[in-house]
Design an enzyme around this catalytic site. Structure first.
Site, mmCIF file in Angstrom:
data_model
loop_
_atom_site.group_PDB
_atom_site.id
_atom_site.type_symbol
_atom_site.label_atom_id
_atom_site.label_comp_id
_atom_site.label_asym_id
_atom_site.label_seq_id
_atom_site.Cartn_x
_atom_site.Cartn_y
_atom_site.Cartn_z
ATOM 1 N N ALA A 1 42.185 150.458 64.692
ATOM 2 C CA ALA A 1 43.631 150.685 64.568
ATOM 3 C C ALA A 1 43.941 152.166 64.318
ATOM 4 C CB ALA A 1 44.245 149.817 63.464
ATOM 5 N N SER B 1 41.278 150.941 70.305
ATOM 6 C CA SER B 1 41.832 150.967 68.937
ATOM 7 C C SER B 1 41.192 149.890 68.056
ATOM 8 C CB SER B 1 43.350 150.792 68.966
ATOM 9 O OG SER B 1 43.982 151.843 69.642
ATOM 10 N N PRO B 2 39.842 149.759 68.099
ATOM 11 C CA PRO B 2 39.207 148.721 67.273
ATOM 12 C C PRO B 2 39.369 148.969 65.776
ATOM 13 C CG PRO B 2 37.549 150.174 68.217
ATOM 14 C CD PRO B 2 38.852 150.532 68.866
ATOM 15 N N LEU C 1 41.992 151.117 59.790
ATOM 16 C CA LEU C 1 41.042 150.151 59.223
ATOM 17 C C LEU C 1 39.804 150.806 58.632
ATOM 18 C CD1 LEU C 1 41.333 147.347 61.923
ATOM 19 C CD2 LEU C 1 42.098 147.232 59.556
ATOM 20 N N GLY D 1 42.174 154.434 63.058
ATOM 21 C CA GLY D 1 41.709 154.919 61.755
ATOM 22 C C GLY D 1 42.270 154.150 60.577
ATOM 23 N N TYR E 1 43.985 161.867 80.344
ATOM 24 C CA TYR E 1 43.607 162.349 79.013
ATOM 25 C C TYR E 1 43.397 163.862 79.062
ATOM 26 C CZ TYR E 1 42.626 157.445 77.699
ATOM 27 O OH TYR E 1 42.708 156.102 77.446
#
Length: 231
Positions: free
Chosen positions: A226, A223-224, A230, A228, A63
Site C-alpha cells: 500500500a 502496491s502490495p 503497511l 509503504g 514511467y
C-alpha cells in the site's frame, strides 16, 4: 534462484522470483528523482535486490517519461542496469498505454489501432536495449477492443520482440476474454497485474484470484505494501 524462491509466470516459459520490484518512481522527478536520489542510488538498490535473489522488474513506457530525452526514464535506467554482467536471468516486464492521446506524453502519432501499439512496443524495446521478457496492456480503454489489444500482443510475440504477454488492471471477465483470444493462437496469458494488498482485497472478493488460478494466469500484485503504508 531455487524453486522455493521462484515461480513460472503463468503458463509462459518465464521463471521469476516470487518477489518482484516495481520501478514507477525511477526517473520521475515528481517522486524525487534528481534531488533525493538518482541513477547511482537506483544502481545500489538494483544490486542489493539482485543479491537478495530478485530477478523480476516491472516498468512501463510512461514511467519517468519526461526524462526520456535525457536517457533517464525508468525503461532506460533499468535496461542499462540489467545489461551489466551477471544479470542474464533478469526478467523485464513493461506495459503499453492505451489512451489515444498518449502521444502528448510520449510523442508519435495519435494512438488508434494495432500498429500504434506495436510502434510503442518498438520504442520500449529501444529504450530497454533488448527484447522485452514480458509486455502487458497497462489497462483496458474503450477506444481499443479486446481483439485489437490481443492481436497487438500476439504480433509483438510473433515478431520476437517479447517472450511473454500479459495484462494489467483487468477484471475477471476481461481477463477471461483476453485469455480466450490469445489461446486461439496458442499464446498463454502469463499474468494480470492488479492492485492487491491486505487493505485492498478486491481480487479475492470479486473472484479475480479464483479465475486467475482456474486459467493458469499469475496474479501479480502492485502496491502490495500500500505504497509503504503497511510497513
Amino acid at each position: 534462484g531455487s524453486s522455493e524462491s521462484s515461480t513460472a509466470l503463468g503458463a509462459s516459459k518465464l521463471r521469476v522470483s516470487k518477489l518482484g520490484i516495481g520501478t514507477l518512481n525511477w526517473g520521475d522527478e515528481s517522486c524525487g528523482f534528481g534531488k533525493q536520489y538518482g541513477e547511482p542510488e537506483l544502481a545500489e538498490a538494483f544490486e542489493a535486490l539482485r543479491a537478495g535473489g530478485v530477478n523480476f522488474f516491472d516498468t512501463a513506457e510512461v514511467y519517468g517519461y519526461k526524462n526520456i530525452s535525457a536517457g533517464l526514464s525508468s525503461e532506460q535506467i533499468l535496461g542499462r542496469l540489467a545489461s551489466l554482467p551477471g544479470n542474464e536471468d533478469v526478467v523485464i516486464g513493461s506495459k503499453v498505454f492505451t489512451i489515444p492521446w498518449t502521444n502528448l506524453l510520449m510523442g508519435g502519432g495519435f494512438r488508434l489501432g494495432k500498429e500504434s501499439l506495436l510502434t510503442a512496443l518498438k520504442g520500449s524495446v529501444d529504450r530497454v536495449g533488448r527484447p522485452l521478457d514480458l509486455w502487458s496492456i497497462h489497462f483496458p480503454f474503450p477506444t481499443f477492443s479486446q481483439p485489437v489489444l490481443m492481436e497487438a500482443l500476439k504480433e509483438g510475440y510473433d515478431l520476437g520482440l517479447v517472450k511473454a504477454v500479459g495484462v494489467s488492471n483487468y477484471s475477471a471477465a476481461q481477463m477471461e476474454e483476453a485469455h480466450g483470444l490469445l489461446s486461439t493462437s496458442g499464446i498463454p496469458l502469463a499474468c494480470n497485474q492488479v492492485k492487491y494488498n491486505m487493505l485492498h482485497r478486491q481480487p479475492e472478493k470479486e473472484g479475480l484470484l479464483a479465475k486467475a488460478e482456474e486459467l493458469e494466469v499469475n496474479l501479480v500484485a502492485y502496491s502490495p505494501l500500500a505504497s509503504g503504508y503497511l510497513t
